[in-house]
Scaffold this motif. Structure first.
Motif, PDB file in Angstrom:
ATOM      1  N   GLY A  17       0.849  -1.175  -0.019  1.00  9.60           N
ATOM      2  CA  GLY A  17      -0.019   0.029  -0.135  1.00  9.60           C
ATOM      3  C   GLY A  17       0.760   1.292  -0.102  1.00  9.60           C
ATOM      4  O   GLY A  17       0.548   2.301  -0.583  1.00  9.60           O
ATOM      5  N   LEU A  18       2.151   1.255   0.784  1.00 10.18           N
ATOM      6  CA  LEU A  18       3.017   2.218   0.807  1.00 10.18           C
ATOM      7  C   LEU A  18       3.385   2.587  -0.460  1.00 10.18           C
ATOM      8  O   LEU A  18       3.666   3.589  -1.132  1.00 10.18           O
ATOM      9  N   ALA A  19       3.935   1.583  -1.314  1.00 11.70           N
ATOM     10  CA  ALA A  19       4.498   1.476  -2.570  1.00 11.70           C
ATOM     11  C   ALA A  19       3.627   2.160  -3.444  1.00 11.70           C
ATOM     12  O   ALA A  19       3.795   3.085  -4.201  1.00 11.70           O
ATOM     13  N   ALA A  20       2.201   1.612  -3.547  1.00  9.88           N
ATOM     14  CA  ALA A  20       1.421   2.106  -4.306  1.00  9.88           C
ATOM     15  C   ALA A  20       0.920   3.690  -4.264  1.00  9.88           C
ATOM     16  O   ALA A  20       0.903   4.360  -5.259  1.00  9.88           O
ATOM     17  N   SER A  21       1.070   4.049  -2.770  1.00  9.00           N
ATOM     18  CA  SER A  21       0.720   5.423  -2.645  1.00  9.00           C
ATOM     19  C   SER A  21       1.862   6.428  -3.085  1.00  9.00           C
ATOM     20  O   SER A  21       1.570   7.366  -3.618  1.00  9.00           O
ATOM     21  N   ILE A  22       3.020   5.952  -2.811  1.00  4.70           N
ATOM     22  CA  ILE A  22       3.951   6.730  -3.216  1.00  4.70           C
ATOM     23  C   ILE A  22       4.105   6.921  -4.741  1.00  4.70           C
ATOM     24  O   ILE A  22       4.306   7.881  -5.198  1.00  4.70           O
ATOM     25  N   ALA A  23       4.177   5.655  -5.424  1.00  6.37           N
ATOM     26  CA  ALA A  23       4.160   5.886  -6.664  1.00  6.37           C
ATOM     27  C   ALA A  23       3.052   6.503  -7.383  1.00  6.37           C
ATOM     28  O   ALA A  23       3.301   7.400  -8.529  1.00  6.37           O
ATOM     29  N   ALA A  24       1.659   6.526  -6.952  1.00  9.09           N
ATOM     30  CA  ALA A  24       0.828   7.316  -7.543  1.00  9.09           C
ATOM     31  C   ALA A  24       1.080   8.786  -7.205  1.00  9.09           C
ATOM     32  O   ALA A  24       0.907   9.593  -8.066  1.00  9.09           O
ATOM     33  N   ALA A  25       1.443   9.059  -5.991  1.00  2.00           N
ATOM     34  CA  ALA A  25       1.802  10.506  -5.801  1.00  2.00           C
ATOM     35  C   ALA A  25       2.717  10.805  -6.623  1.00  2.00           C
ATOM     36  O   ALA A  25       2.673  12.087  -6.946  1.00  2.00           O
ATOM     37  N   GLU A  26       3.712  10.283  -7.046  1.00  4.40           N
ATOM     38  CA  GLU A  26       4.842  10.728  -7.913  1.00  4.40           C
ATOM     39  C   GLU A  26       4.402  10.954  -9.313  1.00  4.40           C
ATOM     40  O   GLU A  26       4.904  11.533  -9.894  1.00  4.40           O
ATOM     41  N   GLN A  27       3.285  10.066  -9.686  1.00  6.19           N
ATOM     42  CA  GLN A  27       2.612  10.675 -10.967  1.00  6.19           C
ATOM     43  C   GLN A  27       1.947  11.831 -10.652  1.00  6.19           C
ATOM     44  O   GLN A  27       1.007  12.117 -11.785  1.00  6.19           O
ATOM     45  N   GLY A  28       1.743  12.494  -9.476  1.00  7.66           N
ATOM     46  CA  GLY A  28       0.907  13.812  -9.704  1.00  7.66           C
ATOM     47  C   GLY A  28      -0.208  13.631  -9.374  1.00  7.66           C
ATOM     48  O   GLY A  28      -1.021  14.503  -9.270  1.00  7.66           O
ATOM     49  N   LEU A  29      -0.768  12.391  -8.829  1.00  8.29           N
ATOM     50  CA  LEU A  29      -2.097  12.082  -8.294  1.00  8.29           C
ATOM     51  C   LEU A  29      -2.339  12.293  -6.890  1.00  8.29           C
ATOM     52  O   LEU A  29      -1.593  12.258  -5.992  1.00  8.29           O
ATOM     53  N   SER A  30      -3.500  12.785  -6.590  1.00  8.36           N
ATOM     54  CA  SER A  30      -3.640  13.130  -4.871  1.00  8.36           C
ATOM     55  C   SER A  30      -4.198  11.589  -4.549  1.00  8.36           C
ATOM     56  O   SER A  30      -4.837  10.914  -5.238  1.00  8.36           O
TER      57      SER A  30
END
Ligand SMILES: Cc1cc2nc3c(=O)[nH]c(=O)nc-3n(C[C@H](O)[C@H](O)[C@H](O)COP(=O)(O)OP(=O)(O)OC[C@H]3O[C@@H](n4cnc5c(N)ncnc54)[C@H](O)[C@@H]3O)c2cc1C
Length: 493
Positions: A17-30
């Motif tokens: 979940g942390l990996a997914a959250s970080i990677a999504a945020a790095e894509q500019g997503l909230s």
């Protein structure tokens, strides 16, 4: 009801979940991550580190396994019963994930040591050296729980990127509208209902290792009777139930089986002391595998699982105990090489606290009475085994390496009882190579992704120690992949 909105909702802030959250945020997503527990990290906080193939650490020591090699080994191990494209993409991504973590401040210790272990005693005859242990905070010895440091760095970085991690906020139910997943319902710490609207939801709730009913249903084993697995509080199968409810298909479901003694973390060195090529018997008093092949805890777990009562006993006499105290271990596992330095202290504590799985007995009769091993069976085994030891050490049953043929002759005798154990569960939600949850016909459920152990059915029947560090690595890499594919999907809306 409290209402929130984000591009992506991630259900759980454990490793995947942390990996997914970080990677999504790095894509500019909230990103909003709902986490049931008071802390982030889940099972990962107890571990050592993830696999990766093709890192600079490996290149530095001239170790050249490629992702293609790893892929083929993995697929042969799993008999091609798993999603080849998902496995291929995962190995291809794994080296970049180590760099990705290093950029967040995680440090790794990479050791290329397996080759110093004799072939029969390795966890697998030809294991690859792909586990990257997280460097301990105090610079001390690599061991259990060092990966907690990686979780701390990931959590800090996620927060820096603006990921909103809602602790003590379990996800409960997915919101599906017009065939698409558009959010998730949860419960706030004060009991208020929560609705998080999002264009994509990533499920990462860590499987059902803390749910004895599901364990019984899917494996037939009874927790506390013939299975003593790790139970990470709260990992009770929520994510898979939520996904099944909206039409996701079931993947293969298994336990991440190995072997353990009950309450193992409180008898850590004692367990290491008996994980040696000494005499191992089942309840009938019969040997069931060459004891110099026990280093692979997963395949040994399979062997123990098929014994009467799903259990076995490792036995040594005082002479062998003294040999180990003088010379150290033959098999060097997660417990390290100094386990016999702690033997007397931990044995004493086990006896004082009435730990029933460790037995000290003056005679074989007493040992059998206290353990429940069949006396006639054990006497017959000892006759053959001790005879073999006396006659040049040729093991007439299993051809165990003769250097480990030490008789069991003079008390006090010591025995430790093991059972199947597990790190947790494997699989539940069927996904495709994009980590999208799929329906019974294989079509993706739009907006729904599943990662980590909730979706990990890439091993076939047994965890591949041939490529160790695999579960954490799948969690990290599937998390990253889900975020990237979710970003692609969201951009089409
Ligand atoms: C003792 C031990 C040692 C290990 N060592 C290693 C190792 O060295 N290398 C390796 O590769 N693997 C190792 N593993 C396995 C590895 O740690 C796990 O496979 C991995 O952490 C699983 O990641 P995950 O994200 O699927 O689940 P977890 O990291 O367990 O996270 C699941 C999270 O989901 C949360 N949650 C549950 N339900 C909900 C809900 N309804 N809503 C919101 N949140 C919810 C939980 O609170 C938890 O935080 C080890 C496991 C154990 C137990």
């Amino acid at each position: 009801m409290k209402k929130m909105q984000a591009d992506v909702a991630v259900v759980a802030a454990g490793l995947s979940g942390l990996a997914a959250s970080i990677a999504a945020a790095e894509q500019g997503l909230s990103v909003i991550a709902l986490e049931k527990s008071k802390v982030t990290g889940g099972a990962a906080s107890m571990g050592v580190g993830p696999l990766a193939i093709g890192t600079k650490h490996q290149a530095n020591v001239g170790y050249n396994l490629t992702p293609d090699d790893a892929f083929l080994k993995h697929m042969h191990w799993s008999h091609w019963m798993v999603d080849a494209r998902l496995v291929y993409d995962y190995y291809r991504k794994s080296a970049s994930t180590i760099e990705w973590l290093e950029n967040m401040g995680v440090e790794f210790v990479y050791r290329n040591t397996t080759l110093y272990t004799p072939t029969r005693m390795r966890s697998y005859a030809e294991p690859e050296r792909c586990c990257h242990a997280v460097r301990p905070a105090d610079g001390g010895r690599v061991g259990p729980r060092v990966a907690a440091r990686m979780i701390k760095s990931m959590t800090d970085y996620a927060e820096e990127l603006g990921v909103e991690i809602l602790l003590e906020t379990p996800g409960r139910k997915l919101i599906k509208e017009d065939g698409r997943i558009v959010g998730v319902l949860g419960t706030c710490p004060d009991g208020e209902e929560l609705e998080v609207r999002a264009n994509a939801v990533i499920i990462a709730t860590g499987g059902f290792g803390d749910n004895p009913e599901m364990i019984k249903e899917y494996t037939g084993l009874t927790w506390g009777e013939n299975l003593f697995s790790f139970r990470i509080p709260g990992n009770v199968g929520d994510g898979m139930k939520m996904a099944w409810e909206v039409g996701a298909a079931r993947s293969d479901i298994r336990m991440d089986l190995m072997y353990q003694i009950p309450d193992n973390m409180n008898h850590f060195n004692l367990e290491g002391a008996f994980r040696q090529p000494i005499l191992w018997v089942n309840k009938l008093g019969e040997r069931f595998m060459p004891e110099d092949c026990i280093a692979n805890t997963c395949t040994t777990g399979n062997a123990i699982n098929r014994q009467p009562g799903h259990t076995c006993f490792a036995i040594m006499d005082t002479a062998t105990l003294n040999h180990y105290k003088r010379n150290g271990v033959d098999i060097f596992g997660i417990q390290g090489s100094d386990v016999f330095d702690h033997f007397d202290q931990e044995a004493e504590a086990a006896i004082t606290t009435g730990y029933q799985y460790f037995i000290k007995a003056d005679t074989i009769e007493e040992l059998c009475e206290k353990t429940g091993i069949d006396l006639a069976g054990l006497e017959e085994t000892l006759e053959i085994y001790n005879d073999d030891c006396d006659n040049g050490g040729f093991d007439s049953i299993f051809n165990k390496d003769r250097q480990f043929m030490r008789p069991v002759r003079k008390g006090p005798f010591y025995s430790l009882q093991s059972f199947p154990g597990a790190y947790g569960s494997f699989g539940g939600i069927k996904i495709n190579y994009k980590t999208e949850a799929v329906d019974q016909d294989g079509y993706p459920i739009k907006g729904l992704y599943a990662v980590g152990t909730d979706a990990c059915d890439i091993y076939g029947d047994t965890y591949p120690f041939i490529l160790g560090g695999n579960t954490m690595a799948f969690c990290l890499n599937s998390g990253r992949m889900a975020a990237e594919y979710a970003a692609e999907y969201i951009s089409t809306l």
